[in-house]
Each structure stands twice: as C-alpha cells, then as structure tokens.
Design an enzyme around this catalytic site. Sequence first.
Site, PDB file in Angstrom:
ATOM      1  CB  SER A 131      -0.849  -0.027   1.276  1.00 56.42           C
ATOM      2  OG  SER A 131      -1.293   1.278   1.612  1.00 56.42           O
ATOM      3  CE1 TYR A 144      -4.669  -2.372   4.204  1.00 55.36           C
ATOM      4  CE2 TYR A 144      -3.711  -0.194   3.894  1.00 55.36           C
ATOM      5  CZ  TYR A 144      -4.221  -1.363   3.365  1.00 55.36           C
ATOM      6  OH  TYR A 144      -4.268  -1.545   2.008  1.00 55.36           O
TER       7      TYR A 144
HETATM    8  P1  NAP Z   1     -11.143  -6.549  -2.086  1.00 54.07           P
HETATM    9  O1  NAP Z   1     -11.947  -6.124  -3.243  1.00 54.07           O
HETATM   10  O2  NAP Z   1     -11.740  -6.566  -0.729  1.00 54.07           O
HETATM   11  O3  NAP Z   1     -10.521  -7.993  -2.427  1.00 54.07           O
HETATM   12  C1  NAP Z   1      -9.812  -8.732  -1.466  1.00 54.07           C
HETATM   13  C2  NAP Z   1     -10.291 -10.166  -1.519  1.00 54.07           C
HETATM   14  O4  NAP Z   1      -9.474 -10.932  -0.596  1.00 54.07           O
HETATM   15  C3  NAP Z   1     -11.754 -10.309  -1.045  1.00 54.07           C
HETATM   16  O5  NAP Z   1     -12.445 -11.255  -1.824  1.00 54.07           O
HETATM   17  C4  NAP Z   1     -11.549 -10.805   0.387  1.00 54.07           C
HETATM   18  O6  NAP Z   1     -12.652 -11.502   0.910  1.00 54.07           O
HETATM   19  C5  NAP Z   1     -10.360 -11.717   0.197  1.00 54.07           C
HETATM   20  N1  NAP Z   1      -9.756 -12.068   1.478  1.00 54.07           N
HETATM   21  C6  NAP Z   1      -9.676 -11.303   2.600  1.00 54.07           C
HETATM   22  N2  NAP Z   1      -9.105 -11.999   3.583  1.00 54.07           N
HETATM   23  C7  NAP Z   1      -8.833 -13.227   3.092  1.00 54.07           C
HETATM   24  C8  NAP Z   1      -8.282 -14.402   3.646  1.00 54.07           C
HETATM   25  N3  NAP Z   1      -7.895 -14.460   4.936  1.00 54.07           N
HETATM   26  N4  NAP Z   1      -8.137 -15.499   2.864  1.00 54.07           N
HETATM   27  C9  NAP Z   1      -8.526 -15.465   1.567  1.00 54.07           C
HETATM   28  N5  NAP Z   1      -9.091 -14.384   0.979  1.00 54.07           N
HETATM   29  C10 NAP Z   1      -9.237 -13.275   1.743  1.00 54.07           C
HETATM   30  O7  NAP Z   1      -9.840  -5.628  -1.934  1.00 54.07           O
HETATM   31  P2  NAP Z   1      -8.847  -4.988  -3.019  1.00 54.07           P
HETATM   32  O8  NAP Z   1      -9.067  -3.530  -2.976  1.00 54.07           O
HETATM   33  O9  NAP Z   1      -8.887  -5.734  -4.298  1.00 54.07           O
HETATM   34  O10 NAP Z   1      -7.491  -5.275  -2.248  1.00 54.07           O
HETATM   35  C11 NAP Z   1      -6.524  -6.216  -2.714  1.00 54.07           C
HETATM   36  C12 NAP Z   1      -5.222  -5.898  -2.004  1.00 54.07           C
HETATM   37  O11 NAP Z   1      -4.821  -4.574  -2.359  1.00 54.07           O
HETATM   38  C13 NAP Z   1      -5.312  -5.921  -0.484  1.00 54.07           C
HETATM   39  O12 NAP Z   1      -4.139  -6.462   0.045  1.00 54.07           O
HETATM   40  C14 NAP Z   1      -5.410  -4.448  -0.118  1.00 54.07           C
HETATM   41  O13 NAP Z   1      -4.914  -4.172   1.167  1.00 54.07           O
HETATM   42  C15 NAP Z   1      -4.535  -3.843  -1.187  1.00 54.07           C
HETATM   43  N6  NAP Z   1      -4.789  -2.427  -1.400  1.00 54.07           N
HETATM   44  C16 NAP Z   1      -5.996  -1.968  -1.820  1.00 54.07           C
HETATM   45  C17 NAP Z   1      -6.190  -0.608  -1.993  1.00 54.07           C
HETATM   46  C18 NAP Z   1      -7.497  -0.015  -2.426  1.00 54.07           C
HETATM   47  O14 NAP Z   1      -7.634   1.231  -2.394  1.00 54.07           O
HETATM   48  N7  NAP Z   1      -8.469  -0.818  -2.873  1.00 54.07           N
HETATM   49  C19 NAP Z   1      -5.139   0.287  -1.735  1.00 54.07           C
HETATM   50  C20 NAP Z   1      -3.917  -0.209  -1.310  1.00 54.07           C
HETATM   51  C21 NAP Z   1      -3.749  -1.582  -1.150  1.00 54.07           C
HETATM   52  P3  NAP Z   1     -13.682 -10.666   1.893  1.00 54.07           P
HETATM   53  O15 NAP Z   1     -14.294  -9.617   1.018  1.00 54.07           O
HETATM   54  O16 NAP Z   1     -14.645 -11.698   2.365  1.00 54.07           O
HETATM   55  O17 NAP Z   1     -12.839 -10.093   2.998  1.00 54.07           O
END
Ligand code: NAP
Length: 250
Positions: A131, A144
């Site tokens: 991040s 986080y």
């Molecule tokens: P997202 O749409 O919530 O996708 C994350 C997926 O991972 C969801 O399906 C979630 O399931 C699943 N997950 C969570 N915990 C898990 C576990 N213990 N085992 C297996 N699957 C799990 O989020 P995203 O925005 O694509 O984020 C992806 C990555 O990018 C994350 O690491 C996040 O921290 C990082 N990131 C995102 C942003 C942003 O602005 N979106 C910015 C910086 C970094 P649930 O929905 O049931 O939890």
Amino acid sequence: MSTPNRVLITGAASGIGNACVRLFNDQGYIVLGMDLNSPDDDSLFAGFEQGDVTDGPAIDHVINAFEIPTKGLDALVHCAGMTGHGSATEIDPAFWSKILNVNLTSTFLITRAVIPHMQLNGGGSIVTIGSTFSMIARDSMIGYAVSKAGVAHLTRCLAIDYAKDNIRANCVCPGLIDTPMTSHLNAPGHEDVRQTLINAHPMKRPGTAEEVANAIAFLSSDAASYITGQVIGVDGGFTAGKQVVPEARH
Ligand code: NAP
C-alpha cells in the site's frame, strides 16, 4: 509451442485480484485462484479453491489441489488482504493480531509454501500487495500501515534470499483504488472523506483495479526479468512527495 505459464492469484474473487484474473487470462496464463469467497465468473479459472490464506493447512490443500508439486508454478500474485482503521489506543490487541495475520503472516505462509516448487521449477515471480502506507505512515491506520510496511520488507527479504534460485519478488503498492474494499467511501455521507483522499493523490482521481493489474502483470512477466526486491507505487503520485499550496509556486 511453449507451455503456458501457471499463476496462482489470491484474493481472486474481488477487486485487484479479480482484475489480475481477467488480465492474466487474456495473456494466456493458466489461472489458479484462491479466496474466502467464490468468484462471480469461475470460467476464467483453470482451478479455484475457497480458502483462508492465514490457514497453513488450507494453503497446503490449495498447493496439492492445483498439483503444484508436479505441474509447477511460474507466478504468485498475493492480493488477499483486509483494511481497518484506528490508532494504537483505538484498536485492541485482537484486531492488531488479525490484521497482521491477514496481511503480513499470510504473505509469509503462502510464499514459503510456493517457493520450494519454484526452486525445483528453475525460478518464478512473486508479487505481493502493499500500500502507499507500506512506504509512509498515515494517521488512524496503525494496524494496516504496519502490516503493509511488513509486506514490503518481507518482499525485499524474499528477493535477496531467493535471487540465487531465479525467483524474483516485488511489492506493488496501490494508492486509492475503486474496489469493494473502498466502496464504503461511495456511501452517502462519505463524500468529503473520499474527496479528501482523492485530493491527496496528485493525479486527483482514484486508480482502477485494472491499472494495478497492469503493473502486476508486467512484474510477473519476463519483461521484468532484472527487477527484483522493488516496492513500486501505483498511486497517481501519492508517495512521490507532498504538494504545497499552489499559491506558493513563485
Ligand atoms: P477486495 O476487493 O476486498 O478484495 C480482497 C479479496 O481478498 C476479497 O475477496 C476478500 O474476501 C479476500 N480475502 C480477505 N481476507 C482473506 C483471507 N484471509 N483469505 C482469503 N481471501 C481473503 O480488496 P482490493 O481492494 O482488491 O485489495 C486487494 C489488495 O490490495 C489488499 O491487500 C489491499 O490491502 C490492497 N490495497 C488496496 C487498496 C485499495 O484502495 N483498494 C489500496 C492499497 C492496497 P472478503 O471480502 O470476504 O474479505
């Protein structure tokens, strides 16, 4: 004709992980996915397993279900993660443990599970997801930010330890990206918070999951064959520096 590359993507049912599933599929990879939830479209996967990335036996199950010991693995993209707010005195130890576990320990568990197979395979690529707060601190997000700083440093350690095995490891650090993780910011009453976050990005817009997937696919490919141990922002300039007030420009 060479054999298509095999990629394992976690967090594959949603957001950035799901955008990677689509892009890697378009690029001819054999796509294997893992997530807590099942994906809307499972036709994009050569294999999908529901599972928790903090659970060592669940990871072992996935490794075996996808026949990684015999068929190998060329790339890992570890997108599963969670977010959460609070300063040190606002969060409790249970939340601290949970977010460290989901974001950081899972990265340790899944990378240590795939690396022996990449070693036998002659190499591979690992992309972890940090991040902007892997690189700089932010208010009211201690769990986080610390977990994501750990992911970045863990990735550098992997890069150094396994360069000898032709395994590259890089950490992609997104800024504000429109995904289900950030969709609460679209709810009525959150307009100001969302706009403030957008304004903190010099490009003055959120990124898309596809823009992050593009960087991940590049790093996973042979086009990035001399890039390892890097922590790379995909953040519209967020981590490049502070913007000062425009009036101060003279
Ligand atoms: P997202 O749409 O919530 O996708 C994350 C997926 O991972 C969801 O399906 C979630 O399931 C699943 N997950 C969570 N915990 C898990 C576990 N213990 N085992 C297996 N699957 C799990 O989020 P995203 O925005 O694509 O984020 C992806 C990555 O990018 C994350 O690491 C996040 O921290 C990082 N990131 C995102 C942003 C942003 O602005 N979106 C910015 C910086 C970094 P649930 O929905 O049931 O939890």
